[in-house]
Design an enzyme around this catalytic site. Structure first.
Site, PDB file in Angstrom:
ATOM      1  N   CYS A  25      -0.128   6.061  -6.053  1.00  0.00           N
ATOM      2  CA  CYS A  25      -1.216   7.031  -6.174  1.00  0.00           C
ATOM      3  C   CYS A  25      -1.219   7.667  -7.560  1.00  0.00           C
ATOM      4  CB  CYS A  25      -1.082   8.107  -5.109  1.00  0.00           C
ATOM      5  SG  CYS A  25      -2.400   9.339  -5.152  1.00  0.00           S
ATOM      6  N   MET A  64      -5.526   5.590   2.675  1.00  0.00           N
ATOM      7  CA  MET A  64      -6.543   6.118   1.762  1.00  0.00           C
ATOM      8  C   MET A  64      -6.678   7.621   1.991  1.00  0.00           C
ATOM      9  SD  MET A  64      -9.406   3.050   1.970  1.00  0.00           S
ATOM     10  CE  MET A  64      -9.120   2.654   3.706  1.00  0.00           C
ATOM     11  N   LYS A  93       4.686   0.672  -1.389  1.00  0.00           N
ATOM     12  CA  LYS A  93       3.391   0.267  -1.944  1.00  0.00           C
ATOM     13  C   LYS A  93       3.338   0.751  -3.386  1.00  0.00           C
ATOM     14  CE  LYS A  93      -1.564   0.140  -0.973  1.00  0.00           C
ATOM     15  NZ  LYS A  93      -2.170   0.756  -2.165  1.00  0.00           N
ATOM     16  N   ASN A 114      -3.059  -5.998  -2.522  1.00  0.00           N
ATOM     17  CA  ASN A 114      -4.089  -5.004  -2.270  1.00  0.00           C
ATOM     18  C   ASN A 114      -4.906  -4.835  -3.551  1.00  0.00           C
ATOM     19  OD1 ASN A 114      -4.067  -1.461  -2.429  1.00  0.00           O
ATOM     20  ND2 ASN A 114      -5.446  -2.605  -1.104  1.00  0.00           N
ATOM     21  N   GLY A 115      -6.169  -4.400  -3.387  1.00  0.00           N
ATOM     22  CA  GLY A 115      -6.982  -4.088  -4.556  1.00  0.00           C
ATOM     23  C   GLY A 115      -8.229  -4.934  -4.668  1.00  0.00           C
ATOM     24  N   GLY A 153      -8.867  -2.131   1.713  1.00  0.00           N
ATOM     25  CA  GLY A 153      -9.056  -0.706   1.521  1.00  0.00           C
ATOM     26  C   GLY A 153     -10.493  -0.289   1.736  1.00  0.00           C
ATOM     27  N   ARG A 154     -11.221  -0.103   0.633  1.00  0.00           N
ATOM     28  CA  ARG A 154     -12.582   0.431   0.738  1.00  0.00           C
ATOM     29  C   ARG A 154     -13.527  -0.482   1.525  1.00  0.00           C
ATOM     30  NH1 ARG A 154     -13.695   1.545  -5.378  1.00  0.00           N
ATOM     31  NH2 ARG A 154     -11.991   0.052  -5.570  1.00  0.00           N
TER      32      ARG A 154
END
Length: 329
Positions: A93, A11, A132, A204-205, A226-227
């Site tokens: 990204c 990130m 990724k 992911n996500g 992630g977050r």
């Protein structure tokens, strides 16, 4: 090959070396990723500043940005020499800065080039090379788009493919909006895995909890947080038991704070500031009594010039664990 059922996503502006050291205190087994580092910067720039990390971070992967196979191969060689356990290529990204360099998510449109990049990196290093990506960009149909990317990079020797289960919209959405607005399509990633039983496919996500991560493992090989891992890092204290079979028990948060205070002291001695370390720790005690005061101290006192490690211990002392299992933090 390095196989990890759970990883912490790369990130930008978040997963720097201080964040990774902190996360490693919470989970000894999850795979950690650097922020994306541009291949040109590694070749031409201050390598120790860009690539240096603490030995405690292992296993740790270096994520590269770029679209030139030879430059990526050289950057991968440099990363391997620094001691990274894996090299990952960013094909996801969506930022304007990345698009102007013709890499990141826009590479979804050129799967042959991505495969060439992977082949060059594989030839340059002995450690795993992974990718990724997104499920597609802009008006692409995610069915053929993701298949083309996956088929190409896996044929080129990629050891794993991590898929962020959203499209990226390169026109009309900001990078922040790209993390929320395009709808998640986990089923598309499941279908990819169903057709590639012998390949490592991770997802992911938008994955918010360890329980949600466990459910994804019924369909794919790995899950990347992630977050959720960044904003509520306390959930990482349960990773080694939930995903790696380690003996359950209450997590020793006092030992964690001691380790982080010692780490911060070393960073300050080298000319750094306490806030460089503590900014990643603000969400640690989310939901516990005293957590608000803890956050206040780290957001104010820890950011002042001259602040030392004792500020971290003062913040920790504000948290009330009575009647609450530490492992539930």
């Amino acid at each position: 090959m390095l196989i990890n059922r759970l990883a912490i996503a790369p990130m930008m502006d978040w997963t720097d070396r201080h964040c990774r050291f902190f996360h490693r205190q919470l989970t000894h087994r999850a795979l950690l990723y650097t922020e994306m580092v541009v291949a040109d910067a590694i070749i031409q720039g201050a390598r120790e500043r860009l690539l240096g990390f603490d030995e405690a971070e292992h296993p740790v992967a270096l994520q590269l940005g770029g679209s030139d196979p030879q430059k990526l191969a050289e950057a991968a060689r440099i990363g391997e020499a620094f001691g990274y356990d894996e090299i990952n290529l960013n094909v996801g990204c969506p930022s304007d800065r990345v698009q102007s360099g013709t890499f990141g998510a826009c590479l979804m449109k050129t799967p042959v080039l991505v495969a060439d990049c992977v082949a060059a990196m594989k030839a340059a290093v002995k450690i795993p090379v992974t990718v990724k990506c997104r499920i597609g960009v802009d008006e692409q149909d995610p069915e053929p788009a993701l298949d083309a990317l996956a088929d190409g990079v896996l044929a080129a020797g990629a050891d794993a493919l991590w898929v962020h289960a959203r499209k990226a919209w390169l026109e009309g959405l900001s990078p922040k909006e790209n993390r929320d607005i395009p709808p998640l399509d986990y089923e598309r990633v499941y279908r990819l895995k169903a057709g590639k039983s012998n390949e490592f496919i991770g997802i992911n996500g938008g994955i918010q909890s360890l329980e949600a991560a466990r459910l994804h493992l019924d369909h794919v090989d790995g899950v990347m947080l992630g977050r959720a891992a960044y904003h509520t890092p306390g959930i990482l204290a349960g990773v080694d038991t939930a995903f790696y079979g380690e003996k359950p028990g209450a997590f020793d948060f006092a030992a964690l704070i001691d380790a982080m205070a010692a780490y911060a002291a070393r960073h300050i001695e080298k000319g750094g500031r306490l806030g460089h370390v503590t900014r990643h720790m603000v969400g640690l005690f989310h939901g516990l009594p005293g957590a608000r005061r803890y956050r206040q101290i780290l957001s104010t006192d820890a950011t002042r010039p001259g602040a030392g490690p004792n500020v971290l211990k003062t913040a920790f002392a504000a948290v009330d664990f009575s009647g609450v299992a530490a492992e539930a933090a």
